[in-house]
Design a protein around this motif. Structure first.
Motif, mmCIF file in Angstrom:
data_model
loop_
_atom_site.group_PDB
_atom_site.id
_atom_site.type_symbol
_atom_site.label_atom_id
_atom_site.label_comp_id
_atom_site.label_asym_id
_atom_site.label_seq_id
_atom_site.Cartn_x
_atom_site.Cartn_y
_atom_site.Cartn_z
ATOM 1 N N GLY A 27 0.859 -1.163 -0.460
ATOM 2 C CA GLY A 27 -0.107 0.164 0.222
ATOM 3 C C GLY A 27 1.101 1.178 -0.260
ATOM 4 O O GLY A 27 0.235 2.496 -0.130
ATOM 5 N N GLU A 29 2.992 2.389 1.753
ATOM 6 C CA GLU A 29 2.923 3.252 3.304
ATOM 7 C C GLU A 29 4.519 3.669 3.962
ATOM 8 O O GLU A 29 4.399 4.126 5.081
ATOM 9 C CB GLU A 29 1.750 2.378 4.152
ATOM 10 C CG GLU A 29 0.618 2.637 4.065
ATOM 11 C CD GLU A 29 0.296 3.489 3.898
ATOM 12 O OE1 GLU A 29 -0.050 4.709 5.063
ATOM 13 O OE2 GLU A 29 -0.550 3.488 3.040
ATOM 14 N N ASN A 53 -6.038 4.450 0.506
ATOM 15 C CA ASN A 53 -6.274 3.503 1.526
ATOM 16 C C ASN A 53 -4.803 4.023 2.244
ATOM 17 O O ASN A 53 -4.327 4.208 2.530
ATOM 18 C CB ASN A 53 -6.359 2.797 1.374
ATOM 19 C CG ASN A 53 -7.049 1.675 2.607
ATOM 20 O OD1 ASN A 53 -7.096 2.019 3.859
ATOM 21 N ND2 ASN A 53 -5.940 0.482 3.140
ATOM 22 N N GLY A 54 -4.930 4.078 4.071
ATOM 23 C CA GLY A 54 -4.140 4.246 4.654
ATOM 24 C C GLY A 54 -3.387 5.581 4.497
ATOM 25 O O GLY A 54 -4.174 6.996 4.179
ATOM 26 N N GLN A 56 -0.559 7.072 2.113
ATOM 27 C CA GLN A 56 0.314 7.272 1.073
ATOM 28 C C GLN A 56 -0.046 6.867 0.519
ATOM 29 O O GLN A 56 -0.888 5.843 0.044
ATOM 30 C CB GLN A 56 1.451 6.884 1.505
ATOM 31 C CG GLN A 56 1.846 7.503 2.636
ATOM 32 C CD GLN A 56 3.965 6.772 3.512
ATOM 33 O OE1 GLN A 56 4.854 7.956 4.002
ATOM 34 N NE2 GLN A 56 3.976 5.914 2.180
ATOM 35 N N ASP A 168 -2.832 2.564 -5.335
ATOM 36 C CA ASP A 168 -2.743 2.318 -4.539
ATOM 37 C C ASP A 168 -2.652 0.905 -4.013
ATOM 38 O O ASP A 168 -4.394 0.351 -5.010
ATOM 39 C CB ASP A 168 -3.565 3.658 -3.158
ATOM 40 C CG ASP A 168 -3.181 3.405 -1.630
ATOM 41 O OD1 ASP A 168 -2.274 2.787 -1.091
ATOM 42 O OD2 ASP A 168 -3.488 4.451 -0.953
#
Ligand SMILES: [Ca+2]
Ligand SMILES: [Ca+2]
Length: 201
Positions: A27, A29, A53-54, A56, A168
Motif C-alpha cells: 500500500g 505506506e 487507503n492508509g 500514502q 494504491d
C-alpha cells in the motif's frame, strides 16, 4: 481391483484441483516506490492527496512527454507453466475518457537477480482507469513458454508533461510455491554491493 483403479484415478486428478494460493498486498505506506521504471516515468510517494487507503500512495508522473512509462510495482518469481497469477490495484484519475489514464499490464522477467530484464510482453486487458476518481483495475495471467518470472506494471498514458496517476492497494495472488516481491525488496538489495547480490542468487 476397483479400489486400485479408483486410487489411481484420484492420484491423477489431484494436480488438477486445489492448488494452494497466497495473496500479498502493498500500500506504499513506507518509503519504497517501485522495483524499476521503463520509459519517462517518475515515481514518488504521495503523502497528502489522493490516497486510497492508509496515509500514502504511489504518484507516477511522466516527464518528458513520450512513450508509455511503466512503474514495476510487483514481481512474481519461481513460476511454472500453467500457474495463474492475479494482480489488482486502485488508480486515481480525474480525467474521464481522456489522458492521463492508468492501466495494469505485465511482462516476463526470468532473471531473478535483475528487475530490469525484459523477456517479452505478458499482456493485460483493455481497461483504463475510469477517470472518476479511484477505480479498480485487475488482470489474471497464465504462465506459458517456460517463463519463471512476471513483472506487474502500473502504466501511465499522459497528455502533457508532468501528468500523473496514483496507485494504491496493490494485491497479488500467486501459487504458494511462487515468490511475491514488492518495491521494498529492491530497497534492501540496494544496500548491498552488486557482487554480494549476485552471490546470493
Ligand atoms: Ca496506501
Ligand atoms: Ca483519464
Amino acid at each position: 481391483m476397483r479400489t486400485v483403479f479408483f486410487l489411481a484415478a484420484l492420484l491423477l486428478a489431484l494436480p488438477l484441483v486445489a492448488q494452494a494460493f497466497q495473496t500479498e498486498t502493498y500500500g506504499w505506506e513506507e518509503t519504497a516506490t517501485v522495483l524499476g521504471i521503463y520509459g519517462n516515468g517518475i515515481a514518488t510517494i504521495e503523502d497528502t492527496s489522493p490516497v486510497y487507503n492508509g496515509t500514502q500512495s504511489l504518484k507516477f508522473e511522466e516527464s518528458p512527454l513520450g512513450g508509455t512509462p511503466q512503474a514495476f510495482v510487483g514481481w512474481i518469481q519461481d513460476l511454472n507453466d500453467g500457474d495463474t497469477v492475479a494482480a489488482s490495484f486502485w488508480v486515481y484519475d480525474d480525467t474521464p475518457g481522456t489522458n492521463p489514464s492508468g492501466r495494469i499490464w505485465g511482462h516476463w522477467n526470468d532473471d531473478p537477480s535483475d528487475p530490469t530484464v525484459y523477456d517479452g510482453s505478458a499482456g493485460g486487458n483493455a481497461d483504463y482507469s475510469a477517470g472518476t476518481g479511484w477505480s479498480f483495475l485487475e488482470w489474471e495471467w497464465t504462465v506459458v513458454d517456460g517463463h519463471t518470472g512476471l513483472i506487474i506494471e502500473g502504466r501511465i498514458y499522459a497528455a502533457a508533461e508532468y501528468d500523473a496517476v496514483w496507485f494504491d492497494d496493490l494485491s497479488i495472488t500467486a501459487p504458494d510455491a511462487a515468490t511475491i516481491l514488492f518495491p521494498d525488496y529492491v530497497v534492501s538489495l540496494e544496500r548491498q554491493s552488486w557482487g554480494a547480490i549476485k552471490a546470493t542468487f
